[in-house]
Design a protein around this motif. Structure first.
Motif, PDB file in Angstrom:
ATOM      1  N   ILE A  36       0.972  -0.729   0.170  1.00  0.00           N
ATOM      2  CA  ILE A  36      -0.446   0.130  -0.544  1.00  0.00           C
ATOM      3  C   ILE A  36       1.301   1.486   0.267  1.00  0.00           C
ATOM      4  CG2 ILE A  36      -1.669   2.169   1.374  1.00  0.00           C
ATOM      5  CD1 ILE A  36      -3.067  -1.501   1.955  1.00  0.00           C
ATOM      6  N   LYS A  37       1.632   1.562   0.473  1.00  0.00           N
ATOM      7  CA  LYS A  37       3.047   2.285   0.826  1.00  0.00           C
ATOM      8  C   LYS A  37       3.635   2.677  -0.569  1.00  0.00           C
ATOM      9  CE  LYS A  37       6.873   2.461   2.694  1.00  0.00           C
ATOM     10  NZ  LYS A  37       8.246   2.025   3.274  1.00  0.00           N
ATOM     11  N   LYS A  38       3.788   2.021  -1.166  1.00  0.00           N
ATOM     12  CA  LYS A  38       4.650   1.887  -2.611  1.00  0.00           C
ATOM     13  C   LYS A  38       3.679   2.633  -3.673  1.00  0.00           C
ATOM     14  CE  LYS A  38       5.700  -1.917  -4.117  1.00  0.00           C
ATOM     15  NZ  LYS A  38       6.731  -3.330  -5.073  1.00  0.00           N
ATOM     16  N   ASN A  39       2.207   1.611  -3.066  1.00  0.00           N
ATOM     17  CA  ASN A  39       1.186   2.259  -4.417  1.00  0.00           C
ATOM     18  C   ASN A  39       0.127   3.100  -4.800  1.00  0.00           C
ATOM     19  OD1 ASN A  39       1.113   0.139  -6.618  1.00  0.00           O
ATOM     20  ND2 ASN A  39       1.560  -1.019  -4.752  1.00  0.00           N
ATOM     21  N   SER A  40       0.942   3.861  -2.906  1.00  0.00           N
ATOM     22  CA  SER A  40      -0.049   5.475  -2.732  1.00  0.00           C
ATOM     23  C   SER A  40       0.381   6.180  -3.122  1.00  0.00           C
ATOM     24  CB  SER A  40      -0.020   4.887  -1.303  1.00  0.00           C
ATOM     25  OG  SER A  40      -1.070   4.348  -0.682  1.00  0.00           O
ATOM     26  N   VAL A  41       1.788   6.140  -2.951  1.00  0.00           N
ATOM     27  CA  VAL A  41       2.402   7.760  -3.475  1.00  0.00           C
ATOM     28  C   VAL A  41       2.589   7.428  -5.051  1.00  0.00           C
ATOM     29  CG1 VAL A  41       4.531   8.903  -2.819  1.00  0.00           C
ATOM     30  CG2 VAL A  41       4.103   7.700  -1.412  1.00  0.00           C
ATOM     31  N   ALA A  42       2.092   8.682  -6.157  1.00  0.00           N
ATOM     32  CA  ALA A  42       1.773   9.133  -7.380  1.00  0.00           C
ATOM     33  C   ALA A  42       3.727   9.004  -7.808  1.00  0.00           C
ATOM     34  CB  ALA A  42       0.772   9.805  -7.851  1.00  0.00           C
ATOM     35  N   LYS A  43       3.828   8.299  -8.787  1.00  0.00           N
ATOM     36  CA  LYS A  43       5.134   8.582 -10.043  1.00  0.00           C
ATOM     37  C   LYS A  43       5.145   9.864 -10.115  1.00  0.00           C
ATOM     38  CE  LYS A  43       8.524   5.153  -9.574  1.00  0.00           C
ATOM     39  NZ  LYS A  43       9.389   5.565  -9.758  1.00  0.00           N
ATOM     40  N   ASP A  44       5.949  10.626 -10.800  1.00  0.00           N
ATOM     41  CA  ASP A  44       5.992  11.849 -11.443  1.00  0.00           C
ATOM     42  C   ASP A  44       6.355  11.828 -13.026  1.00  0.00           C
ATOM     43  OD1 ASP A  44       5.786  14.186 -12.614  1.00  0.00           O
ATOM     44  OD2 ASP A  44       5.583  15.381 -10.666  1.00  0.00           O
ATOM     45  N   LEU A  45       5.658  11.380 -14.250  1.00  0.00           N
ATOM     46  CA  LEU A  45       6.578  10.727 -15.228  1.00  0.00           C
ATOM     47  C   LEU A  45       7.756  12.138 -15.932  1.00  0.00           C
ATOM     48  CD1 LEU A  45       4.135   8.831 -16.783  1.00  0.00           C
ATOM     49  CD2 LEU A  45       5.757   8.258 -15.604  1.00  0.00           C
ATOM     50  N   ILE A  46       7.069  12.990 -15.514  1.00  0.00           N
ATOM     51  CA  ILE A  46       7.679  14.517 -16.512  1.00  0.00           C
ATOM     52  C   ILE A  46       9.091  14.038 -15.612  1.00  0.00           C
ATOM     53  CG2 ILE A  46       7.661  16.923 -16.739  1.00  0.00           C
ATOM     54  CD1 ILE A  46       4.259  16.897 -17.197  1.00  0.00           C
ATOM     55  N   ARG A  47       9.177  14.731 -13.830  1.00  0.00           N
ATOM     56  CA  ARG A  47      10.345  14.229 -13.334  1.00  0.00           C
ATOM     57  C   ARG A  47      11.175  13.301 -13.550  1.00  0.00           C
ATOM     58  NH1 ARG A  47       6.478  17.715  -9.718  1.00  0.00           N
ATOM     59  NH2 ARG A  47       8.061  19.582  -8.862  1.00  0.00           N
ATOM     60  N   GLU A  48      10.813  12.044 -13.427  1.00  0.00           N
ATOM     61  CA  GLU A  48      11.325  10.954 -14.045  1.00  0.00           C
ATOM     62  C   GLU A  48      12.054  10.982 -15.122  1.00  0.00           C
ATOM     63  OE1 GLU A  48      11.431   7.807 -12.030  1.00  0.00           O
ATOM     64  OE2 GLU A  48      10.472   9.415 -10.565  1.00  0.00           O
ATOM     65  N   ALA A  49      11.360  11.777 -16.378  1.00  0.00           N
ATOM     66  CA  ALA A  49      12.375  11.891 -17.470  1.00  0.00           C
ATOM     67  C   ALA A  49      13.513  12.781 -17.235  1.00  0.00           C
ATOM     68  CB  ALA A  49      11.535  11.885 -18.413  1.00  0.00           C
ATOM     69  N   GLY A  50      13.964  13.813 -16.006  1.00  0.00           N
ATOM     70  CA  GLY A  50      14.159  14.716 -15.762  1.00  0.00           C
ATOM     71  C   GLY A  50      15.030  15.710 -16.432  1.00  0.00           C
ATOM     72  N   LYS A  51      13.195  16.466 -17.403  1.00  0.00           N
ATOM     73  CA  LYS A  51      13.813  17.250 -18.568  1.00  0.00           C
ATOM     74  C   LYS A  51      13.150  18.277 -18.119  1.00  0.00           C
ATOM     75  CE  LYS A  51      13.034  13.745 -21.953  1.00  0.00           C
ATOM     76  NZ  LYS A  51      12.809  13.638 -23.257  1.00  0.00           N
ATOM     77  N   ILE A  52      11.730  19.094 -17.711  1.00  0.00           N
ATOM     78  CA  ILE A  52      11.262  19.864 -17.626  1.00  0.00           C
ATOM     79  C   ILE A  52      10.650  19.549 -15.908  1.00  0.00           C
ATOM     80  CG2 ILE A  52      10.775  20.653 -20.239  1.00  0.00           C
ATOM     81  CD1 ILE A  52       7.985  20.129 -20.397  1.00  0.00           C
ATOM     82  N   HIS A  53      10.333  20.782 -15.781  1.00  0.00           N
ATOM     83  CA  HIS A  53       9.323  20.817 -14.358  1.00  0.00           C
ATOM     84  C   HIS A  53       7.343  21.298 -14.595  1.00  0.00           C
ATOM     85  CE1 HIS A  53      12.167  21.625 -11.705  1.00  0.00           C
ATOM     86  NE2 HIS A  53      12.488  22.393 -12.951  1.00  0.00           N
TER      87      HIS A  53
END
Length: 255
Positions: A36-53
């Motif tokens: 539950i902990k692992k899946n309750s926190v959203a991934k941010d694909l834009i931040r993950e890509a490290g390109k733009i805010h």
């Protein structure tokens, strides 16, 4: 604190271990808690890509950082006799892919003898190098404009509190529900209303009285109620702070 709020449940993990069907399959509540902990926190694909805010309006982590610090300040950082209990956090039930929530950022209560105080809270994060930044009293959804709506429109406040109270435990619903009834029946003098405000910005551009904006120059607009305004600051640029916040949250969820 953020991960705890994001993954908080209404059930007790210890009770899960008492379930015979659960035991039969060889699992325990610790494993469930980690999933539950692992899946309750959203991934941010834009931040993950490290390109733009992300644009401010869709940046959930920016909004959540503001609400997290707002609740932290009013629950933990005020003198003990001035603190509020905030029984339900918006962050806990925010949908993973949704835009930041609208409405009241926080609702809390404080009891002093037989008198209850209600706090309606609004927090904003700003990277603008201006005093005050537009999020304080210039934008349509600024702290000042939002709080003014709740001050001048009792029906709006009753509406928000009605929806809020549905999600509370019995103990908390007794407190917030009492204020809701006092508002509904026009007994405003029987409780105290506090407008809680939080501005999160870089330490390099803080100017206290100026950052309060109209909350300082037009504070009588909120009479006979009270205002508590905190300015919380970081020694890094806000965009870098939010990225660090995001990275640390992801790291802890993978641990």
């Amino acid at each position: 604190m953020y991960i705890k709020q994001r993954s908080e449940t209404k059930f007790e993990y210890g009770k899960i271990d008492e379930n015979l069907l659960f035991q039969k399959h060889g699992f325990d509540s610790t494993q469930l808690k980690e999933v539950i902990k692992k899946n309750s926190v959203a991934k941010d694909l834009i931040r993950e890509a490290g390109k733009i805010h992300k644009p401010v309006i869709t940046d959930i982590y920016r909004s959540d950082l503001g609400e997290l610090l707002l609740t932290y300040y009013f629950e933990d950082k005020l003198p003990p006799e001035e603190r509020f209990t905030i029984p339900y956090k918006n962050i806990t039930n925010r949908e993973l892919a949704a835009q930041p929530g609208r409405g009241l950022d926080a609702v809390g209560y404080r009891i002093n003898k037989d008198r209850i105080s209600l706090m309606v809270g609004e927090g904003k994060v700003s990277a603008q190098k201006k005093n005050p930044p537009y999020v304080v009293d210039y934008n349509d959804d600024s702290i000042f404009n939002t709080q003014t709506k709740f001050k001048n429109n009792r029906d709006l406040l009753v509406n928000r509190l009605s929806d809020y109270t549905r999600n509370l435990t019995t103990e908390a619903a007794e407190k917030i529900g009492l204020v809701l009834l006092l508002l509904e029946f026009g007994k405003d003098a029987d409780f105290d209303l506090v407008f809680g405000c939080a501005l999160i910005r870089d330490a390099s551009c803080v100017k206290i009285n100026e950052d309060y904006g109209k909350f300082f120059t037009q504070q009588t607009d909120f009479d006979p109620h009270n205002i508590t305004f905190c300015v919380l600051n970081f020694n890094k640029e806000i965009t870098k702070t939010i990225d660090l916040f995001y990275e640390k949250v992801q790291e802890l969820c993978k641990a």
